[in-house]
Design an enzyme around this catalytic site. Structure first.
Site, mmCIF file in Angstrom:
data_model
loop_
_atom_site.group_PDB
_atom_site.id
_atom_site.type_symbol
_atom_site.label_atom_id
_atom_site.label_comp_id
_atom_site.label_asym_id
_atom_site.label_seq_id
_atom_site.Cartn_x
_atom_site.Cartn_y
_atom_site.Cartn_z
ATOM 1 N N HIS A 1 -32.433 -4.209 -53.853
ATOM 2 C CA HIS A 1 -33.558 -3.873 -52.954
ATOM 3 C C HIS A 1 -34.410 -4.879 -52.883
ATOM 4 O O HIS A 1 -34.898 -5.821 -53.723
ATOM 5 C CB HIS A 1 -34.315 -2.651 -53.599
ATOM 6 C CG HIS A 1 -35.778 -2.260 -52.964
ATOM 7 N ND1 HIS A 1 -35.635 -1.877 -51.793
ATOM 8 C CD2 HIS A 1 -36.957 -2.776 -53.183
ATOM 9 C CE1 HIS A 1 -37.286 -1.637 -51.427
ATOM 10 N NE2 HIS A 1 -37.795 -2.181 -52.399
ATOM 11 N N ARG B 1 -46.293 -2.720 -42.239
ATOM 12 C CA ARG B 1 -44.846 -2.408 -42.617
ATOM 13 C C ARG B 1 -45.166 -0.997 -43.153
ATOM 14 O O ARG B 1 -46.058 -0.247 -43.575
ATOM 15 C CB ARG B 1 -44.792 -3.014 -43.939
ATOM 16 C CG ARG B 1 -43.689 -2.771 -44.636
ATOM 17 C CD ARG B 1 -43.391 -4.009 -45.616
ATOM 18 N NE ARG B 1 -42.228 -3.017 -46.776
ATOM 19 C CZ ARG B 1 -42.723 -2.821 -48.138
ATOM 20 N NH1 ARG B 1 -43.816 -3.437 -48.497
ATOM 21 N NH2 ARG B 1 -41.916 -2.437 -48.840
#
Length: 92
Positions: A14, A24
């Protein structure tokens, strides 16, 4: 994923990239079993010779290792296995 599938399936790391041009938006989902839950590859996924690639472990042991000893990267599982076997040998 590697430990639970006896090295048949590899999970991705990740990583997050951010930029200053747009906001975001993240959606996360974590499935964490109880700390004492034993994790192991199903017998059907263990190789024909019965060799397990990784020892059985608990979620708590893995969480302790990743939170206190080592940040997740490509080497996490090998380092965790070494740490786990060493700590279990000390307690035996």
């Amino acid at each position: 994923m590697w430990a639970l599938s006896n090295r048949k399936y590899k999970s991705c790391l990740h990583r997050v990239s951010v930029n200053s041009l747009s906001p975001r938006l993240s959606l996360v989902f974590f499935l964490c079993p109880n700390g004492d839950r034993e994790l192991k590859a199903p017998q059907e996924l263990v190789e024909k010779d019965g060799k397990k690639e990784y020892p059985d472990f608990t979620w708590g042991e893995f969480l302790q290792f990743t939170q206190k000893n080592h940040r997740a990267d490509e080497n996490t599982l090998q380092l965790f296995t070494k740490w786990l076997l060493t700590s279990k040998n000390r307690n035996a």
